[in-house]
Design a protein around this motif. Structure first.
Motif, PDB file in Angstrom:
ATOM      1  N   SER A  49     -10.114   3.911  -7.871  1.00  0.00           N
ATOM      2  CA  SER A  49      -9.347   5.059  -7.362  1.00  0.00           C
ATOM      3  C   SER A  49     -10.002   6.363  -7.810  1.00  0.00           C
ATOM      4  O   SER A  49      -9.351   7.279  -8.325  1.00  0.00           O
ATOM      5  CB  SER A  49      -7.894   4.985  -7.846  1.00  0.00           C
TER       6      SER A  49
ATOM      7  N   GLY B  12      -9.245  -4.511  -9.460  1.00  0.00           N
ATOM      8  CA  GLY B  12      -9.229  -3.083  -9.751  1.00  0.00           C
ATOM      9  C   GLY B  12      -7.919  -2.548 -10.290  1.00  0.00           C
ATOM     10  O   GLY B  12      -7.184  -3.216 -11.034  1.00  0.00           O
TER      11      GLY B  12
ATOM     12  N   LYS C 234      -2.832  -0.883  -2.849  1.00  0.00           N
ATOM     13  CA  LYS C 234      -3.379   0.341  -3.472  1.00  0.00           C
ATOM     14  C   LYS C 234      -2.279   1.008  -4.273  1.00  0.00           C
ATOM     15  O   LYS C 234      -1.130   1.117  -3.818  1.00  0.00           O
ATOM     16  CB  LYS C 234      -3.887   1.305  -2.390  1.00  0.00           C
TER      17      LYS C 234
ATOM     18  N   THR D 224      -9.171  -4.689  -4.680  1.00  0.00           N
ATOM     19  CA  THR D 224      -8.569  -3.639  -5.500  1.00  0.00           C
ATOM     20  C   THR D 224      -7.420  -4.189  -6.335  1.00  0.00           C
ATOM     21  O   THR D 224      -7.193  -3.761  -7.468  1.00  0.00           O
ATOM     22  CB  THR D 224      -8.074  -2.482  -4.602  1.00  0.00           C
TER      23      THR D 224
ATOM     24  N   LEU E 132     -12.923   2.650  -4.507  1.00  0.00           N
ATOM     25  CA  LEU E 132     -11.575   2.245  -4.111  1.00  0.00           C
ATOM     26  C   LEU E 132     -10.881   1.503  -5.253  1.00  0.00           C
ATOM     27  O   LEU E 132      -9.729   1.801  -5.591  1.00  0.00           O
ATOM     28  CB  LEU E 132     -11.627   1.365  -2.863  1.00  0.00           C
ATOM     29  N   GLU E 133     -11.585   0.553  -5.858  1.00  0.00           N
ATOM     30  CA  GLU E 133     -11.011  -0.213  -6.967  1.00  0.00           C
ATOM     31  C   GLU E 133     -10.653   0.697  -8.141  1.00  0.00           C
ATOM     32  O   GLU E 133      -9.625   0.524  -8.787  1.00  0.00           O
ATOM     33  CB  GLU E 133     -12.001  -1.287  -7.441  1.00  0.00           C
TER      34      GLU E 133
END
Length: 594
Positions: A370, A504, A519, A500, A367-368
């Protein structure tokens, strides 16, 4: 001499009787036709000749922000109608020419004399002079006062002056695409003006008075008068201060990125209230056509891209995939993944955005980072049917139900038509298409303990009485609320989205202490009408909410076709950061103390 007797021949008597009978019959037929068959028609026609019926326009309700600040109001103006048949009779009676009449009227109203003169001969389809031709609308009171003086002095009783209204937008381009506009008749054309047209419009009144043969009102006759019912006010969830911040930030982003367009939405994630909605470029509501003649260009300018347009969302869509995977227990926080820079699906190589790959990863890492291959794996585990179930449950593939006209449903690949390759690409945000408001509503579901709420702009509809008193006639009612994922799953994903941003791909949106969850997304623009994607055309986006464990606001930011750099983490994240900083400063909220 004896008187001679006059003999009347029977034939003459019969003939006379027959003639009189025929005449009587014909008269009876005519009377029957006039009084019975045409009685209503002729009665109405006669009534029209000695009655003056004037429509009394109601005042359109106002549109206000959540704090009562006026965003759209109606001003009192007038319109002038002419009874051209009565004008012709007046000219004959008083030996006046229509040229003289035209000069008097145009002089009072400040209109072009030739324009007025050209309208004094207008007829209907049957060649008859118009009895209620509109000469001019939206006339200010000072001009009407001059015209009333002319009517009184010259006895121009063929002129009918009625109340009219004009729509004013005090802040010009403020909330332009959402507010919409009205036409010359005062009816909504698009946006909130159209959606709440019935509530805003009110009910017209009527004034009927008897006239004499010179079209003057009879002073001893009663006037039939039905008062107009003014429209209701619509109170929005929009906050004028937050809207101003969003517009300022959007203007700056449009200039800095040299993009084709910028869209920003700000909502309350707990109830779906829209606090701000911006599309740039926009237009002045008081001059909505802005000199544009081409209708297609005009429609594009008026198009509310926040709700009317769809695009392949890219990585912002991954919040749906990871939520579904956790809810269905096909993954867990300590799950292992490996990214080598691509995945082969049915013989087709599908790349990660990072060509060399991310290597070994945990669930939070995909997730971080992507990571596309990581999400393709989640999609494979879910399968077509389960993934599509959550896609629909999160509100994609159907209108969200926002109270704006022209909302797009989006495009979702049907389950029975979804190939393994489709499943892979859908999992990381390609193939399916969604609108900005749908994407933000999906994030709000996660930030609201897994409960979906319909995004909306109306807070309440308020009736206003003669004395200025108000009463709520229609509060907003939620109709689509539903539990999409469990509270535990939602809170887990919310914490992952905070990491994230803090660690991230969304770190350029990070603000110390705000607890922003979000995100980023970078979407290639689909080739409209063809296959594949347009080379070098991207939509960079960011969705986020803060603070992640007790959210006050959520935002959507998209930059359409930025010049140069196009990654959402680089282009859209800094815009979101500025938004959050200014909004929390305006609200006077310290999330750490909440």
């Amino acid at each position: 001499m004896k008187n001679k007797k006059i003999k009347i021949k029977p034939i003459r008597v019969k003939s006379t009787f027959i003639i009189f009978s025929l005449v009587f019959l014909l008269l009876s037929i005519q009377l029957f036709r006039r009084m019975v068959l045409q009685g209503e028609f002729l009665g109405n026609k006669a009534e029209q000749q000695f009655l003056n019926e004037a429509k009394i326009s109601p005042k359109r309700g106002s549109i206000l922000d959540r704090n009562g600040r006026e965003l759209a109001v109606s001003g009192d103006v007038y319109k002038v109608n002419l009874d051209l048949l009565a004008m012709q009779e007046y000219c004959v009676r008083y030996n006046e020419t229509k040229e003289q009449v035209s000069e008097e009227i145009s002089g009072a109203l400040g209109m072009d004399n030739d324009k007025v003169l050209s309208m004094l001969d207008k007829t209907d389809n049957n060649g008859r002079l118009l009895r209620g031709m509109t000469l001019e609308r939206k006339i200010e009171k000072d001009k009407i006062d001059k015209l009333k003086e002319v009517r009184k002095t010259k006895k121009y009783n063929f002129m009918i002056i009625e109340n009219d209204s004009t729509r004013l937008y005090p802040n010009n381009n403020f909330l332009a695409h959402a507010l919409g506009i009205v036409d010359l008749e005062g009816e909504g054309v698009f946006g909130l003006e159209k959606y709440y047209d019935k509530e805003l419009m009110g009910v017209a009144g009527i004034r009927i008075a008897e006239l004499d043969k010179n079209a003057s009102e009879l002073p001893y006759e009663d006037v039939v008068y039905t008062e107009a019912i003014n429209g209701k006010d619509v109170i929005l969830s929009v906050d004028e201060s937050i809207q101003y911040i969003a517009q300022t930030v959007a203007d700056k982003a449009l200039k800095d990125t040299k993009a084709k367009g910028v869209t920003i939405i700000v909502t309350n994630p707990k109830n779906g209230e829209v606090l701000a909605m911006v599309n740039k470029p926009d237009f002045n509501l008081n001059d909505p056509r802005m000199g544009i003649v081409d209708n297609e260009k005009l429609q594009q300018l008026w198009r509310n891209k926040a709700v009317n347009d769809v695009f392949e969302p890219g990585s912002t869509f991954k919040i749906t995939t990871i939520s579904a995977a956790l809810e269905e227990k096909v993954t867990f926080l300590n799950d292992d993944f490996y990214c080598k820079g691509f995945t082969v699906v049915n013989g087709t190589k599908v790349n990660c955005w990072k060509p060399e790959g991310h290597g070994s990863e945990k669930l939070i890492d995909i997730l971080e980072n992507s990571c596309n291959p990581g999400f393709m794996e989640l999609g494979r585990r879910l399968g077509q049917e389960r993934l599509n179930k959550y896609i629909y449950d999160f509100g994609f593939g159907k209108p969200a139900g926002i109270d704006l006209t022209g909302e797009a449903a989006g495009i979702i690949k049907p389950t029975d038509q979804m190939t393994a390759l489709d499943l892979a690409t859908i999992s990381f945000g390609q193939t399916d298409a969604a609108s900005p408001i749908q994407i933000l509503a999906a994030l709000n579901t996660i930030m609201n303990d897994g409960v979906y709420s319909t995004p909306h702009l109306m807070k309440e509809v308020v009736g206003v009485d003669k004395n200025g008193g108000t009463s709520v006639s229609k509060p907003y009612e939620e109709k689509n609320q539903r539990q999409v994922i469990s509270k535990d799953t939602a809170n887990t994903v919310a914490k992952m989205l905070e990491e994230t941003v803090s660690k991230g791909s969304g770190k350029q949106a990070y603000v110390e202490g705000l607890g922003i969850a979000g995100k980023t997304g970078t979407a290639q623009k689909a080739n409209i009408g063809g296959k594949g994607y347009v080379e070098g055309k991207f939509i960079s986006s960011f969705i986020g909410a803060a603070p992640y464990d007790n959210p006050k606001v959520s935002v959507f930011v998209s930059i359409d076709e930025p010049e140069g750099e196009h990654f959402g983490g680089i282009i859209a994240s800094p815009v979101a950061k500025e938004l959050f900083q200014q909004i929390f400063n305006q609200m006077g909220i310290n999330p750490l103390k909440e």
